[in-house]
Design a protein around this motif. Structure first.
Motif, PDB file in Angstrom:
ATOM      1  N   HIS A 180      -6.029   3.256   2.727  1.00  0.00           N
ATOM      2  CA  HIS A 180      -7.188   3.636   1.930  1.00  0.00           C
ATOM      3  C   HIS A 180      -8.367   4.086   2.786  1.00  0.00           C
ATOM      4  CE1 HIS A 180      -8.177  -0.555   2.969  1.00  0.00           C
ATOM      5  NE2 HIS A 180      -9.439  -0.203   2.814  1.00  0.00           N
ATOM      6  N   ARG A 237      -4.889  -0.950   0.881  1.00  0.00           N
ATOM      7  CA  ARG A 237      -4.061  -0.245  -0.095  1.00  0.00           C
ATOM      8  C   ARG A 237      -3.345   0.902   0.607  1.00  0.00           C
ATOM      9  NH1 ARG A 237      -7.231   2.403  -2.810  1.00  0.00           N
ATOM     10  NH2 ARG A 237      -9.253   1.642  -2.079  1.00  0.00           N
ATOM     11  N   GLU A 241       2.779   3.018  -4.371  1.00  0.00           N
ATOM     12  CA  GLU A 241       1.598   2.361  -3.820  1.00  0.00           C
ATOM     13  C   GLU A 241       1.858   0.870  -3.690  1.00  0.00           C
ATOM     14  OE1 GLU A 241      -1.823   3.171  -6.152  1.00  0.00           O
ATOM     15  OE2 GLU A 241      -1.823   5.341  -5.762  1.00  0.00           O
ATOM     16  N   ARG A 248      -0.068  -2.974  -1.889  1.00  0.00           N
ATOM     17  CA  ARG A 248      -1.247  -3.610  -1.305  1.00  0.00           C
ATOM     18  C   ARG A 248      -0.796  -4.680  -0.319  1.00  0.00           C
ATOM     19  NH1 ARG A 248      -5.641  -2.738  -4.945  1.00  0.00           N
ATOM     20  NH2 ARG A 248      -6.721  -4.616  -4.249  1.00  0.00           N
ATOM     21  N   ASP A 300      -9.784  -4.799  -0.595  1.00  0.00           N
ATOM     22  CA  ASP A 300     -10.565  -3.565  -0.580  1.00  0.00           C
ATOM     23  C   ASP A 300     -11.932  -3.707   0.072  1.00  0.00           C
ATOM     24  OD1 ASP A 300      -8.535  -2.287  -2.071  1.00  0.00           O
ATOM     25  OD2 ASP A 300      -9.326  -3.153  -3.916  1.00  0.00           O
TER      26      ASP A 300
END
Length: 414
Positions: free
Chosen positions: A111, A143, A171, A173, A317
């Motif tokens: 990310h 991510r 995707e 995480r 995040d």
């Protein structure tokens, strides 16, 4: 003439059907005007190659179908930072013509913009099916997503290169690193708070105050046996003691960019916060989280397992992107901080700056506590901040590694 046709075919792409037909038309005119067996043989060869190339254009890598699966190296559903991730890509190449091999190029994006490229070859079977399995390097929290997969192959004669792209949305995480904390030595000056700000768990240490009588459990000490109740009921009874109560805990993660010397130091702070959330979950202590980033986020104290997992998912995040000071972010959200709660600050702050934040929490009715995230240079040099907090009666701890966090919390300065 033969050499010119061969070179033209070799550099041709299968999608350029018009070019193939043009070469075939040139050969046809050559046969009509020149005649002869040699020209007829050349025309037959070009016709067969044209049919082969046109057939390969309707199948092959342009119509590849694929599916991708992601799993941890230990086949666990949750992925932790520092672990490798196993990727399995199943491809199916439609078409009637055989394909000698298939080169697959994968690009994994984080990310924050970091990318990793992977390339390997697959030999499809007679049904056009193939499987590619590979492992990523150790990944940090974040991510991750795969971009379009590129497929490259050649025909069985090696004349042409076929290229195609497929999109398989995948995707996943990677959660922060955590470490098991066996105990946390907390010194709460106002630990006997009542009401909603106090949580009690049977896993905490017992006090000397008797709270009632319960049935005898094998292994209870003789000193626990309640002899009067045993004599009256005729069955073994044991004393039930009250457990220690701790206020709810608010973990405050400092995300100020200027506070951290490097990204590894911030990753340590995030891992420490995640480890403390897991510890308080095992202790059934109501725990909340406040991340003071560019967009502050607050999770009220709770003992719900799903809410704790949302906190850890949020830590995936979070980034050190705040430019202002920490107290400004706290002032905007302090109304949501429960009075009497344990205010656990995780930050690399030193000196007066750290004291001011903890004093701010104290003036608003909370019990301040400080976990200092040190760099390697700071760990080797004595710091006056912890001693200053000690004189004020504030619990403080310091660590420069995640492995040293359990020992720091078990023997913190109080």
């Amino acid at each position: 003439m033969r050499r010119a046709v061969f070179l033209l075919l070799k550099g041709m792409q299968p999608s350029k059907l018009a070019a193939v037909l043009a070469v075939w038309g040139i050969c046809l005119l050559y046969v009509l005007f020149q005649g002869g067996k040699t020209s007829l043989m050349l025309f037959s060869m070009v016709s067969l190659l044209a049919i082969y190339i046109i057939g390969a254009g309707f199948g092959g890598v342009n119509r590849v179908k694929a599916s991708r699966s992601v799993s941890g190296t230990g086949n666990r559903e949750t992925l932790r930072a520092g672990e490798q991730v196993r990727i399995q890509l199943n491809v199916n190449v439609p078409g009637l013509l055989p394909m000698p091999y298939l080169i697959i190029r994968e690009v994994l994006k984080r990310h924050n913009g970091d990318t990793w490229s992977f390339e390997d070859s697959v030999i499809p079977n007679f049904r056009g099916e193939g499987r590619l399995t590979f492992q990523t390097p150790s990944l940090e929290r974040g991510r991750y997503a795969f971009s379009n997969t590129e497929c490259i192959s050649e025909d069985i004669f090696g004349l042409m290169e076929h290229r195609g792209r497929i999109e398989v949305a995948t995707e996943f995480r990677v959660l922060p690193r955590t470490i098991h904390i066996p105990d946390w030595q907390r010194s709460i000056r106002n630990s006997r708070l009542g009401g909603t700000q106090t949580t009690i768990s049977s896993s905490r240490r017992e006090t000397t105050k008797i709270n009632g009588v319960r049935d005898y459990v094998y292994g209870d000490r003789i000193s626990r046996i309640h002899w009067n109740a045993t004599a009256k009921t005729g069955s073994w009874k044991s004393k039930e003691f009250e457990h220690e109560s701790f206020p709810k805990t608010m973990i405050v993660l400092d995300c100020t960019a200027s506070s951290y010397e490097h990204s590894q130091q911030f990753e340590l702070a995030v891992s420490a916060a995640a480890s403390l959330i897991e510890y308080t979950g095992r202790e059934h202590t109501g725990t909340g989280l406040f991340t003071a980033g560019q967009e502050p986020k607050l999770f009220p104290p709770t003992d719900n397992k799903g809410d704790r997992m949302r906190m850890i998912q949020h830590l995936v995040d979070v980034d050190k992107d705040r430019k202002g000071d920490l107290i400004t972010a706290l002032e905007k959200s302090y109304r949501h901080f429960p009075k009497g709660a344990l205010f656990m600050l995780i930050s690399p702050m030193t000196g007066r700056e750290a004291v001011e934040v903890l004093r701010w929490a104290e003036t608003r009715g909370m019990n301040p506590c400080f976990l200092r995230i040190e760099s390697a240079n700071q760990a080797s040099a004595p710091d006056e901040t912890l001693q200053l907090l000690k004189t004020r009666g504030i619990s403080s701890y310091a660590t420069s590694t995640l492995e040293g966090l359990p020992a720091a919390l078990g023997g913190g300065v109080t």
